[in-house]
Design a protein around this motif. Structure first.
Motif, PDB file in Angstrom:
ATOM      1  N   ARG A 156      27.632  46.482  40.761  1.00 29.97           N
ATOM      2  CA  ARG A 156      26.143  46.862  40.352  1.00 29.97           C
ATOM      3  C   ARG A 156      25.576  45.712  39.916  1.00 29.97           C
ATOM      4  NH1 ARG A 156      23.798  51.475  39.459  1.00 29.97           N
ATOM      5  NH2 ARG A 156      21.804  51.435  37.843  1.00 29.97           N
ATOM      6  N   PHE A 157      24.360  45.754  39.953  1.00 30.88           N
ATOM      7  CA  PHE A 157      23.234  44.324  39.399  1.00 30.88           C
ATOM      8  C   PHE A 157      22.335  45.101  38.437  1.00 30.88           C
ATOM      9  CE2 PHE A 157      19.369  42.059  39.708  1.00 30.88           C
ATOM     10  CZ  PHE A 157      19.782  40.795  39.182  1.00 30.88           C
ATOM     11  N   GLU A 158      22.248  44.434  37.371  1.00 32.63           N
ATOM     12  CA  GLU A 158      21.081  44.804  36.439  1.00 32.63           C
ATOM     13  C   GLU A 158      20.278  43.768  36.023  1.00 32.63           C
ATOM     14  OE1 GLU A 158      20.260  47.977  35.181  1.00 32.63           O
ATOM     15  OE2 GLU A 158      22.049  49.362  35.391  1.00 32.63           O
ATOM     16  N   LYS A 159      18.925  43.896  36.094  1.00 31.23           N
ATOM     17  CA  LYS A 159      18.025  43.047  35.704  1.00 31.23           C
ATOM     18  C   LYS A 159      17.183  43.522  34.687  1.00 31.23           C
ATOM     19  CE  LYS A 159      15.799  38.805  35.446  1.00 31.23           C
ATOM     20  NZ  LYS A 159      16.681  37.538  35.086  1.00 31.23           N
ATOM     21  N   ILE A 160      17.111  43.156  33.376  1.00 33.58           N
ATOM     22  CA  ILE A 160      16.166  43.950  32.388  1.00 33.58           C
ATOM     23  C   ILE A 160      15.427  42.983  31.861  1.00 33.58           C
ATOM     24  CG2 ILE A 160      16.375  45.496  30.251  1.00 33.58           C
ATOM     25  CD1 ILE A 160      19.710  45.670  31.140  1.00 33.58           C
ATOM     26  N   TYR A 161      14.216  43.706  31.582  1.00 30.58           N
ATOM     27  CA  TYR A 161      13.216  42.656  30.969  1.00 30.58           C
ATOM     28  C   TYR A 161      12.665  43.559  29.548  1.00 30.58           C
ATOM     29  CZ  TYR A 161      12.501  40.388  35.411  1.00 30.58           C
ATOM     30  OH  TYR A 161      12.957  39.754  36.642  1.00 30.58           O
ATOM     31  N   GLY A 183      10.708  56.327  36.863  1.00 29.68           N
ATOM     32  CA  GLY A 183      11.554  55.623  37.619  1.00 29.68           C
ATOM     33  C   GLY A 183      11.670  56.169  39.061  1.00 29.68           C
ATOM     34  N   ILE A 184      11.840  55.500  39.934  1.00 28.19           N
ATOM     35  CA  ILE A 184      12.160  55.982  41.321  1.00 28.19           C
ATOM     36  C   ILE A 184      13.493  55.119  41.898  1.00 28.19           C
ATOM     37  CG2 ILE A 184      10.983  53.729  42.078  1.00 28.19           C
ATOM     38  CD1 ILE A 184      10.007  55.638  44.350  1.00 28.19           C
ATOM     39  N   GLU A 185      14.014  55.773  42.475  1.00 30.11           N
ATOM     40  CA  GLU A 185      15.781  55.586  42.935  1.00 30.11           C
ATOM     41  C   GLU A 185      16.176  56.077  44.485  1.00 30.11           C
ATOM     42  OE1 GLU A 185      19.909  55.436  40.697  1.00 30.11           O
ATOM     43  OE2 GLU A 185      18.634  57.367  40.463  1.00 30.11           O
ATOM     44  N   PRO A 186      16.096  55.205  45.316  1.00 28.77           N
ATOM     45  CA  PRO A 186      16.716  56.007  46.879  1.00 28.77           C
ATOM     46  C   PRO A 186      18.039  55.197  46.773  1.00 28.77           C
ATOM     47  CG  PRO A 186      15.231  53.871  46.993  1.00 28.77           C
ATOM     48  CD  PRO A 186      15.210  54.401  45.270  1.00 28.77           C
ATOM     49  N   LYS A 187      18.525  56.364  47.585  1.00 36.59           N
ATOM     50  CA  LYS A 187      20.218  56.233  47.679  1.00 36.59           C
ATOM     51  C   LYS A 187      20.338  56.534  49.163  1.00 36.59           C
ATOM     52  CE  LYS A 187      21.870  57.053  42.894  1.00 36.59           C
ATOM     53  NZ  LYS A 187      22.744  57.736  41.986  1.00 36.59           N
ATOM     54  N   LEU A 188      21.182  55.732  49.834  1.00 37.97           N
ATOM     55  CA  LEU A 188      21.702  56.011  51.054  1.00 37.97           C
ATOM     56  C   LEU A 188      23.229  56.382  51.283  1.00 37.97           C
ATOM     57  CD1 LEU A 188      21.181  55.620  54.327  1.00 37.97           C
ATOM     58  CD2 LEU A 188      21.756  53.246  54.049  1.00 37.97           C
ATOM     59  N   THR A 189      23.635  57.001  52.027  1.00 34.89           N
ATOM     60  CA  THR A 189      24.977  57.698  52.186  1.00 34.89           C
ATOM     61  C   THR A 189      25.309  57.415  53.571  1.00 34.89           C
ATOM     62  OG1 THR A 189      25.234  58.761  50.071  1.00 34.89           O
ATOM     63  CG2 THR A 189      26.985  59.279  52.079  1.00 34.89           C
ATOM     64  N   LEU A 190      26.134  56.794  54.220  1.00 37.45           N
ATOM     65  CA  LEU A 190      26.651  56.596  55.548  1.00 37.45           C
ATOM     66  C   LEU A 190      28.124  56.626  56.025  1.00 37.45           C
ATOM     67  CD1 LEU A 190      25.875  55.756  58.464  1.00 37.45           C
ATOM     68  CD2 LEU A 190      26.175  53.293  57.801  1.00 37.45           C
ATOM     69  N   ASP A 191      28.165  57.619  56.726  1.00 41.64           N
ATOM     70  CA  ASP A 191      29.629  57.766  57.042  1.00 41.64           C
ATOM     71  C   ASP A 191      30.014  57.056  58.414  1.00 41.64           C
ATOM     72  OD1 ASP A 191      30.090  59.408  54.803  1.00 41.64           O
ATOM     73  OD2 ASP A 191      30.139  61.354  55.831  1.00 41.64           O
ATOM     74  N   ASN A 243      10.297  48.169  28.445  1.00 37.22           N
ATOM     75  CA  ASN A 243      11.530  47.793  29.132  1.00 37.22           C
ATOM     76  C   ASN A 243      11.587  47.910  30.585  1.00 37.22           C
ATOM     77  OD1 ASN A 243      12.973  48.473  26.636  1.00 37.22           O
ATOM     78  ND2 ASN A 243      14.648  47.514  27.662  1.00 37.22           N
ATOM     79  N   LEU A 244      11.420  46.953  31.175  1.00 35.14           N
ATOM     80  CA  LEU A 244      11.412  47.280  32.888  1.00 35.14           C
ATOM     81  C   LEU A 244      12.688  46.812  33.372  1.00 35.14           C
ATOM     82  CD1 LEU A 244      10.532  47.405  35.861  1.00 35.14           C
ATOM     83  CD2 LEU A 244       9.505  45.028  35.637  1.00 35.14           C
ATOM     84  N   ALA A 245      13.659  47.887  34.061  1.00 40.11           N
ATOM     85  CA  ALA A 245      15.014  47.374  34.745  1.00 40.11           C
ATOM     86  C   ALA A 245      14.912  47.574  36.210  1.00 40.11           C
ATOM     87  CB  ALA A 245      16.020  48.315  34.051  1.00 40.11           C
ATOM     88  N   VAL A 246      15.172  46.707  36.740  1.00 36.07           N
ATOM     89  CA  VAL A 246      15.614  46.540  38.364  1.00 36.07           C
ATOM     90  C   VAL A 246      17.196  46.770  38.432  1.00 36.07           C
ATOM     91  CG1 VAL A 246      15.122  45.727  40.328  1.00 36.07           C
ATOM     92  CG2 VAL A 246      13.543  45.478  38.674  1.00 36.07           C
ATOM     93  N   PHE A 255      19.076  51.500  45.035  1.00 36.50           N
ATOM     94  CA  PHE A 255      18.501  50.667  43.977  1.00 36.50           C
ATOM     95  C   PHE A 255      17.468  51.380  43.102  1.00 36.50           C
ATOM     96  CE2 PHE A 255      15.356  50.335  47.331  1.00 36.50           C
ATOM     97  CZ  PHE A 255      14.121  50.679  46.684  1.00 36.50           C
ATOM     98  N   ARG A 256      17.096  50.934  41.899  1.00 37.68           N
ATOM     99  CA  ARG A 256      16.461  51.759  41.161  1.00 37.68           C
ATOM    100  C   ARG A 256      15.379  50.648  40.337  1.00 37.68           C
ATOM    101  NH1 ARG A 256      19.767  55.021  36.883  1.00 37.68           N
ATOM    102  NH2 ARG A 256      19.905  53.239  35.928  1.00 37.68           N
ATOM    103  N   ILE A 257      14.088  51.505  40.246  1.00 38.46           N
ATOM    104  CA  ILE A 257      12.834  50.742  39.454  1.00 38.46           C
ATOM    105  C   ILE A 257      12.829  51.531  38.297  1.00 38.46           C
ATOM    106  CG2 ILE A 257      11.142  49.364  39.246  1.00 38.46           C
ATOM    107  CD1 ILE A 257      10.996  48.994  42.423  1.00 38.46           C
ATOM    108  N   HIS A 258      13.000  51.093  36.967  1.00 40.19           N
ATOM    109  CA  HIS A 258      12.841  52.165  35.814  1.00 40.19           C
ATOM    110  C   HIS A 258      12.122  51.383  34.791  1.00 40.19           C
ATOM    111  CE1 HIS A 258      14.829  54.950  33.007  1.00 40.19           C
ATOM    112  NE2 HIS A 258      14.564  54.069  32.086  1.00 40.19           N
ATOM    113  N   TRP A 259      11.092  52.118  34.242  1.00 41.88           N
ATOM    114  CA  TRP A 259      10.285  51.685  33.254  1.00 41.88           C
ATOM    115  C   TRP A 259      10.295  52.560  31.949  1.00 41.88           C
ATOM    116  CZ3 TRP A 259       8.518  52.663  38.254  1.00 41.88           C
ATOM    117  CH2 TRP A 259       8.136  51.495  38.858  1.00 41.88           C
TER     118      TRP A 259
END
Length: 796
Positions: free
Chosen positions: A510-515, A433-441, A487-490, A455-459
């Motif tokens: 949160r949004f999940e799309k799972i194949y 998987g790869i998962e970038p996250k942004l934090t902004l104050d 499984n592929l999850a976005v 977001f995350r792309i996960h295999w």
């Protein structure tokens, strides 16, 4: 922006029940430590937070520098200390100090090493500001609790957290069975397990059943979070998540050796090395752990290697690399005992030829980039491969004596060690998987905001194979299952914390799309099926901090748990009409430290399921298929409290108590519900299986600066049902029936010899050697027996 304030968190254990206190006081001269804090230009730094502590002794004091940049501590016993200094606009600095010192010390604070600081703090769910910024229920077990408790396994640690129900299995803590707020603990399927915020489970989307857990020695802290904060992680957002935190590299070279031995052939050896060279910090740990389980013919051997490298590229960029290897070789069966076998010998196990072999290799790389003084992005890449082969003769006690009624050479239990065959459940999982996250104050004055999004792309790939062997010692056989499941999850999430003075509101979604795809390679032609599902998971929480040293919070969020790949696509390629689990979850709570030395937290929670997928009580046997179970309701109260007399009375002698209480009066089937065991029987109003009404873990202890720390602990688990029929009478195969209350006493004594930098300890678990039934799902499993262990921990 949030930054880490100190690396070594120290929390005292506490409880409510009676215990023992032992006092061992050595006369010694008490002296002081003074110093001054400067910046790189030689100017003094006033108002800097200065914390002085000793890791293996329950001792911590703090102060701030005055207008001249000086600080001072008095009445200190001789020894080595960790001094941590933190100031606004500066990075923190940590140093080792020996008392008595040769004179006033002088420390230099550098400007923030921004990326490195964030990289260190990003592993925690609560961040540098601690639980105060979290508008939901969160518990943290710090380094001192995990170390001084001399934990045998993760189960013992999690029982110190309210709302968490941990069910034993083989007695060594190899298979996590964790439930939170009344969810079924079997294989921890409704709990999200993380390591430094990265998924720990080998298939969290396609097969969240856990057959692996690293030894507790790998971690320096554990966080348990419930409420709407879960939606930033996923996919399991029903009851709670558990984040295991690994140690960070130390600034100075340090090494540690720990050796433990005990009854039941127990041995635990661990070596740790840590340090920073230039801009590279390195931490490494190797643990060898072995011993007998709760029954005969149960023995486990574990090897665990963990390494972490934190590489600072410049002030705005840092990369953290982690590598881990876990290897297990266990003589352990899957099947429990029948009633007759348990009555004859509760610790018996006729399946002496059953073995589990497991290997897991994990890797992750995390980049932290600072975009501006108030914005940073972290990107996690992770990959792991888990292989487990379990050769066993039975899945549950109801399958005996004829193994699945398909082995003509297995006529009775008398043939068990000669002609009876076995089953090889051979599994291999790949997860990436790869998962970038942004934090902004942003914002200023009375209004502030914090945006957190990613977001995350996960295999996931599951290679599942079953071979039926001809003999009890077979390690190959005739294939009866060859499945490939993918499984592929976005997924993605957005949370924003709006702060209006003492009030904060945090909405998120949160949004999940799972194949899902499944292939049956034994079918001719090959049977292939696929489907997909998606979900929006909203939540909102509110927190108020206007009361001194107190946070009042509440929240509501959508619970979501996807069905397993094997449940939603059949072996013939057909799509099963099985919905994801969904619920609305509510909580209202308070965290407070009204006076120094006293802290408590409490919460009311309600999990209102629209659809809970309920398995039958017979794991792997008849009736085990999952169905849309319909409505259930779980609601109750959690309470955690702790008191330290040393902080309250400003004394070097500390009598401390701690308790974690869970009360679950409601855990019922609702709507028009039928039994998974006997489909014609209505079970509306019945209590959920494996959902005890009361859980209490309490301890009381004593410590002093000369090196002594001792406590006793009681663990109480209320009565529970082993099936959805709420059967009181037992069945012959042991898989149905009432499970009585359980009560265990544990005790631990630590003594640190400062001049040797060594801690000696002895601990006992289940001191009265009580035997209880802890599980009936595959037949009767007994509780762990009395364990007595002694050891030494040397730092150099």
């Amino acid at each position: 922006m949030r930054f880490i304030t100190h690396r070594f968190l120290s929390k005292t254990t506490i409880g409510l029940l009676f215990v023992f206190a032992t006092s061992l006081v050595f006369s010694q001269s008490l002296i002081g430590l003074t110093g001054r804090i400067l910046d790189r230009n030689g100017d003094v730094v006033s108002g800097a937070a200065v914390v002085l502590e000793r890791r293996d002794v329950r001792f911590r004091v703090e102060t701030r520098t005055d207008a001249s940049g000086t600080f001072g501590f008095s009445d200190l016993p001789k020894g080595d200390y960790v001094l941590t200094v933190t100031a606004e606009s500066f990075g923190s600095t940590t140093s080792m100090q020996t008392v008595p010192a040769n004179g006033p010390i002088e420390l230099l604070l550098e400007p923030r090493a921004v990326a490195a600081e964030i990289a260190v703090t990003a592993t925690s769910l609560t961040g540098a500001e601690g639980a105060g910024r979290v508008s939901g229920t969160v518990d943290r077990l710090g380094y001192q609790v995990l170390t001084e408790s001399r934990l045998f396994n993760f189960s013992e640690a999690l029982r110190k957290v309210s709302g968490v129900n941990v069910r034993d299995e083989e007695g060594f803590g190899l298979r996590p069975n964790i439930g939170i707020r009344g969810t079924n603990p079997t294989r921890s399927t409704k709990v999200l397990l993380l390591e430094d915020g990265i998924p720990l489970a080998y298939a969290p989307y396609g097969d969240n059943a856990s057959y692996y857990h690293p030894p507790i020695e790998r971690y320096e802290a554990i966080e348990v979070q419930k409420g709407s904060g879960q939606i930033a992680f996923g996919p399991q957002t029903v009851a709670g998540l558990i984040n295991y935190i690994t140690p960070n590299p130390s600034e100075r070279p340090t090494f540690g050796l720990k050796l433990i031995g005990g009854n039941r052939s127990f041995f635990n050896g661990s070596f740790t090395g840590s340090g920073t060279i230039g801009k590279t910090g390195i931490f490494a740990n190797y643990t060898r752990k072995q011993g007998d389980g709760a029954r005969e013919n149960v023995n486990s051997k574990l090897n665990d290697l963990f390494t972490k490298v934190v590489q600072t590229l410049n002030s705005s960029n840092a990369i953290t690399f982690k590598f881990s290897y876990y290897g297990e070789d266990s003589n352990v069966t899957y099947s429990g005992l029948t009633e007759a076998e348990y009555a004859a010998d509760p610790r018996s196990n006729p399946f002496k030829n059953d073995f589990f072999y497991g290997d897991r290799i994990g890797f992750s790389a995390s980049h932290t980039g600072v975009l501006s003084p108030d914005a940073f992005i972290t990107t996690n890449f992770y990959a792991n491969n888990f292989k487990r082969h379990w050769w066993r003769q039975s899945s549950n006690s109801g399958q005996r004596p004829n193994r699945l009624n398909v082995d003509p050479d297995c006529r009775s239990m008398a043939d068990l060690d000669t002609t009876c065959g076995n089953e090889g459940r051979l599994r291999q999982y790949g997860t990436y998987g790869i998962e970038p996250k942004l934090t902004l104050d942003y914002g200023s004055g009375a209004f502030r905001g914090e945006l957190h999004t990613g977001f995350r792309i996960h295999w996931e790939t599951q290679d599942r194979r079953q071979e039926n062997g001809d003999l009890p010692t077979s390690r190959s056989g005739v294939p009866v299952e060859i499945n490939i499941r993918r499984n592929l999850a976005v997924s993605g999430f957005v949370q924003n914390r709006f702060v209006f003075g003492d009030l904060s509101i945090t909405p998120g979604v949160r949004f999940e799309k799972i194949y899902v795809e499944r292939k049956n390679l034994l079918a001719l032609p090959i049977a292939t099926g696929n489907t997909s599902l998606d979900a929006f998971v909203p939540g909102v929480s509110v927190a108020y901090t206007g009361i001194p040293r107190t946070t009042v919070y509440g929240g509501v969020h959508r619970g979501f748990s996807p069905p397993r790949a094997e449940d939603i696509v059949s072996n013939t390629g057909g799509v099963v009409e099985l919905d994801p689990e969904e619920s609305w979850n509510y909580e209202v709570g308070v965290r407070s430290e009204p006076i120094k030395g006293l802290a408590f937290s409490g919460a009311f929670f309600r999990l209102d399921y629209e659809n809970q997928i309920i398995p039958a009580s017979i794991a792997g046997g008849t009736g085990a298929a999952l169905t849309n179970g319909g409505e259930t309701l779980q609601q109750g109260l959690e309470f955690t409290g702790q008191f330290d007399s040393g902080r309250f009375f400003k004394s070097k002698h500390n009598l401390y108590v701690r308790t974690a209480l869970t009360w679950l009066p409601t855990a019922d089937f609702r709507g028009r519900r039928f039994s998974s065991i006997t489909p014609s029987l209505l079970i509306t109003g019945n209590r959920l299986p494996y959902a005890p009404e009361t859980l209490v873990t309490s301890s009381i202890g004593y410590s002093n600066p000369s090196g002594l720390d001792a406590f006793v602990e009681n663990v109480y688990v209320g009565a529970q049902f082993g099936d959805d029929l709420n059967s009181l009478a037992t069945t012959a195969n042991g898989q149905r029936g009432f499970i009585n209350t359980q009560s265990y006493w544990n005790a631990t004594l630590n003594y640190r010899v400062e001049k040797w930098k060594t801690t000696f300890f002895v601990t006992g678990k289940n001191l009265l050697d009580r035997i209880y039934i802890v599980d009936r799902s595959r037949g009767i499993l007994p509780s762990s027996p009395r364990l007595v262990q002694a050891g030494v921990h040397v730092r150099f």
